[in-house]
Design a protein around this motif. Structure first.
Motif, PDB file in Angstrom:
ATOM      1  N   VAL A  19       0.827  -1.205   0.000  1.00  0.00           N
ATOM      2  CA  VAL A  19       0.000   0.000   0.000  1.00  0.00           C
ATOM      3  C   VAL A  19       0.864   1.258   0.000  1.00  0.00           C
ATOM      4  CG1 VAL A  19      -1.802   1.249   1.253  1.00  0.00           C
ATOM      5  CG2 VAL A  19      -1.814  -1.260   1.205  1.00  0.00           C
ATOM      6  N   ASP A  20       0.434   2.235  -0.838  1.00  0.00           N
ATOM      7  CA  ASP A  20       1.053   3.569  -0.873  1.00  0.00           C
ATOM      8  C   ASP A  20       2.577   3.489  -1.013  1.00  0.00           C
ATOM      9  OD1 ASP A  20      -1.452   4.691  -0.647  1.00  0.00           O
ATOM     10  OD2 ASP A  20      -1.347   4.924   1.533  1.00  0.00           O
ATOM     11  N   VAL A  21       3.012   2.859  -2.091  1.00  0.00           N
ATOM     12  CA  VAL A  21       4.444   2.686  -2.370  1.00  0.00           C
ATOM     13  C   VAL A  21       4.978   3.912  -3.100  1.00  0.00           C
ATOM     14  CG1 VAL A  21       6.116   1.296  -3.641  1.00  0.00           C
ATOM     15  CG2 VAL A  21       4.230   0.176  -2.431  1.00  0.00           C
ATOM     16  N   ASP A  22       6.094   4.452  -2.612  1.00  0.00           N
ATOM     17  CA  ASP A  22       6.659   5.669  -3.210  1.00  0.00           C
ATOM     18  C   ASP A  22       7.295   5.409  -4.574  1.00  0.00           C
ATOM     19  OD1 ASP A  22       5.905   7.198  -1.032  1.00  0.00           O
ATOM     20  OD2 ASP A  22       7.797   6.872   0.036  1.00  0.00           O
ATOM     21  N   ASP A  23       7.969   4.281  -4.730  1.00  0.00           N
ATOM     22  CA  ASP A  23       8.708   4.000  -5.958  1.00  0.00           C
ATOM     23  C   ASP A  23       7.958   2.989  -6.835  1.00  0.00           C
ATOM     24  OD1 ASP A  23       9.111   2.033  -4.070  1.00  0.00           O
ATOM     25  OD2 ASP A  23      11.241   1.755  -4.481  1.00  0.00           O
ATOM     26  N   ALA A  24       6.665   3.243  -7.034  1.00  0.00           N
ATOM     27  CA  ALA A  24       5.822   2.298  -7.760  1.00  0.00           C
ATOM     28  C   ALA A  24       6.264   2.112  -9.208  1.00  0.00           C
ATOM     29  CB  ALA A  24       4.365   2.761  -7.708  1.00  0.00           C
ATOM     30  N   GLU A  25       6.725   3.181  -9.859  1.00  0.00           N
ATOM     31  CA  GLU A  25       7.152   3.047 -11.260  1.00  0.00           C
ATOM     32  C   GLU A  25       8.343   2.110 -11.376  1.00  0.00           C
ATOM     33  OE1 GLU A  25       5.528   4.024 -13.831  1.00  0.00           O
ATOM     34  OE2 GLU A  25       4.004   5.000 -12.576  1.00  0.00           O
ATOM     35  N   GLU A  26       9.267   2.231 -10.448  1.00  0.00           N
ATOM     36  CA  GLU A  26      10.424   1.336 -10.412  1.00  0.00           C
ATOM     37  C   GLU A  26       9.962  -0.112 -10.210  1.00  0.00           C
ATOM     38  OE1 GLU A  26      14.400   1.167  -7.701  1.00  0.00           O
ATOM     39  OE2 GLU A  26      13.511   3.146  -8.018  1.00  0.00           O
ATOM     40  N   ALA A  27       8.990  -0.279  -9.321  1.00  0.00           N
ATOM     41  CA  ALA A  27       8.459  -1.613  -9.046  1.00  0.00           C
ATOM     42  C   ALA A  27       7.831  -2.227 -10.283  1.00  0.00           C
ATOM     43  CB  ALA A  27       7.432  -1.532  -7.913  1.00  0.00           C
ATOM     44  N   LEU A  28       7.031  -1.446 -10.997  1.00  0.00           N
ATOM     45  CA  LEU A  28       6.358  -1.967 -12.179  1.00  0.00           C
ATOM     46  C   LEU A  28       7.349  -2.316 -13.286  1.00  0.00           C
ATOM     47  CD1 LEU A  28       3.370   0.533 -12.131  1.00  0.00           C
ATOM     48  CD2 LEU A  28       3.218  -1.935 -11.708  1.00  0.00           C
ATOM     49  N   SER A  29       8.404  -1.522 -13.406  1.00  0.00           N
ATOM     50  CA  SER A  29       9.453  -1.832 -14.391  1.00  0.00           C
ATOM     51  C   SER A  29      10.149  -3.138 -14.041  1.00  0.00           C
ATOM     52  CB  SER A  29      10.474  -0.689 -14.449  1.00  0.00           C
ATOM     53  OG  SER A  29       9.869   0.502 -14.900  1.00  0.00           O
ATOM     54  N   TRP A  30      10.413  -3.329 -12.747  1.00  0.00           N
ATOM     55  CA  TRP A  30      11.028  -4.577 -12.284  1.00  0.00           C
ATOM     56  C   TRP A  30      10.125  -5.766 -12.596  1.00  0.00           C
ATOM     57  CZ3 TRP A  30       9.122  -8.157  -8.853  1.00  0.00           C
ATOM     58  CH2 TRP A  30      10.010  -9.132  -8.385  1.00  0.00           C
ATOM     59  N   GLY A  31       8.835  -5.631 -12.300  1.00  0.00           N
ATOM     60  CA  GLY A  31       7.906  -6.712 -12.553  1.00  0.00           C
ATOM     61  C   GLY A  31       7.869  -7.096 -14.020  1.00  0.00           C
ATOM     62  N   GLN A  32       7.921  -6.098 -14.894  1.00  0.00           N
ATOM     63  CA  GLN A  32       7.919  -6.363 -16.329  1.00  0.00           C
ATOM     64  C   GLN A  32       9.213  -7.050 -16.754  1.00  0.00           C
ATOM     65  OE1 GLN A  32       7.509  -2.826 -18.792  1.00  0.00           O
ATOM     66  NE2 GLN A  32       6.243  -3.972 -20.240  1.00  0.00           N
ATOM     67  N   LYS A  33      10.341  -6.575 -16.214  1.00  0.00           N
ATOM     68  CA  LYS A  33      11.647  -7.140 -16.579  1.00  0.00           C
ATOM     69  C   LYS A  33      11.748  -8.608 -16.196  1.00  0.00           C
ATOM     70  CE  LYS A  33      16.605  -6.673 -15.664  1.00  0.00           C
ATOM     71  NZ  LYS A  33      17.661  -5.893 -14.954  1.00  0.00           N
ATOM     72  N   PHE A  34      11.278  -8.932 -14.992  1.00  0.00           N
ATOM     73  CA  PHE A  34      11.423 -10.300 -14.488  1.00  0.00           C
ATOM     74  C   PHE A  34      10.147 -11.127 -14.636  1.00  0.00           C
ATOM     75  CE2 PHE A  34      14.848  -8.010 -12.310  1.00  0.00           C
ATOM     76  CZ  PHE A  34      15.916  -8.859 -12.579  1.00  0.00           C
TER      77      PHE A  34
END
Length: 363
Positions: free
Chosen positions: A95-110
């Motif tokens: 919930v309420d993650v500050d670096d969500a864009e980084e997280a989504l990029s990671w999820g796509q990469k892996f």
């Protein structure tokens, strides 16, 4: 004399014994307490690193392999032992993650399923969360396991496997080394010998290697947690907020954790941590105020630089190996960590490139 002697009967030690025994090797498993009673018992059992995109690729590689294997492992243990590790395939909200864009990029990469969801979706799934949450990251494939019951199932597996010998309540005084070869361990009342020795003693691993001149950067990091006796359905999924989490069990109980304290080998729960954990729990799910705090405890994680474990041969001493330093992710990384070491010991092609975890490259 056994083919392998493993020091440490936590989840990692027992899974290592299981891998080796299934390949036909004889194994002696030694622990200073009962099986899985240290950090394996004390943790929460989320089968994912917290905020997984903030870890390095060596951790991600182990976690990805392990997350898939837990589905098969839990089913195998239930059929084999009658003990249900209670793997819950319910997903995780962050919930309420500050670096969500980084997280989504990671999820796509892996290729890890992850999406950003709004408040409507979040409260539809978890209506008892505190009001005011605007968004969350949703990982639908993240599971959790009831770690004390996983430990119980693995211990039963050890008991019924004929080529595994369990030696509990026996602290290892030191490793036995002769002419550069590790030949076994010295207990209080006797020596135990084996062709190969594996140190899987968690936060205590560095103490065992220190007399050999190995400065292993694994230190105890205390974590305190609490358990609420709540009804089934109050919270149904793992919820992570501001670095802490709620974890529901099948019977409705809810864990809240955890602290991070570098205070050596002190495992005493503290009143200060209890108040802090209570505040955390109510900030995530205010309805928990109505339910009893059933238990409050502490455990010691094997802290390591960046949470990357040490897996493989110990340099300078033949026939000596290590599997330790998983830090906050011992349960998450255990299946892959133990498979990787077993591959090396048995001369198989490793499931993951072992180079990132080897001691001689890192100490």
């Amino acid at each position: 004399m056994a083919d392998f002697l493993i020091v440490g009967a936590g989840v990692i030690g027992m899974l290592t014994a299981r891998e080796l025994a299934q390949a036909g090797a004889s194994v002696t498993l030694v622990d200073m307490n009962d099986c899985a009673r240290e950090s394996s018992w004390a943790g929460g059992g989320i089968v994912s690193p917290l905020y997984p995109w903030r870890y390095s690729e060596p951790v991600t590689a182990l976690a990805t392999w392990s997350q898939t294997s837990y589905i098969h492992l839990a089913q195998q243990l239930l059929e084999e032992t009658g003990c249900d590790p209670e793997l819950r395939l319910k997903g995780m909200f962050m919930v309420d993650v500050d670096d969500a864009e980084e997280a989504l990029s990671w999820g796509q990469k892996f290729q890890r399923p992850m999406e950003r969801v709004g408040a409507d979706f979040l409260y539809q799934k978890e209506p008892n969360l505190a009001s005011g949450c605007e968004s969350a990251l949703w990982m639908p494939e993240v599971s959790s396991i009831r770690n004390p019951r996983l430990g119980r199932a693995l211990r039963r597996s050890m008991e019924i496997t004929p080529n595994i010998e369990l030696v509990e309540q026996s602290r290892v005084d030191n490793l036995l080394v002769e002419q550069g070869h590790c030949t076994g361990v010295k207990l209080k009342d006797r020596a135990v010998y084996a062709d190969n020795v594996i140190v899987a003693a968690g936060a205590w691993s560095g103490e065992l290697l220190a007399p050999l001149g190995i400065e292993l950067p694994v230190e105890p990091v205390k974590g305190q947690m609490m358990l609420f006796k709540a009804p089934v359905g109050l919270i149904n999924r793992v919820v992570l907020m501001s670095g802490r989490y709620l974890i529901p069990r099948n019977d409705g109980r809810i864990l809240v954790g955890s602290t991070l304290e570098r205070v050596g080998f002190d495992k005493q729960p503290t009143g200060e941590a209890k108040e802090s954990l209570l505040e955390t729990a109510l900030s995530i799910c205010p309805a928990l105020e109505q339910y009893k705090v059933e238990h409050h405890w502490a455990g010691l994680r094997p802290g390591s630089p960046e949470g990357v474990p040490y897996i493989g041969a110990v340099p300078g001493t033949d026939n000596l190996y290590i599997n330790a330093g998983q830090f906050r992710n011992g349960l998450v990384l255990a299946p892959a960590s133990t498979r990787l070491l077993a591959d090396q010991l048995l001369g198989r092609d490793p499931v993951i490139d072992p180079s990132a975890y080897q001691l001689d490259r890192r100490i």
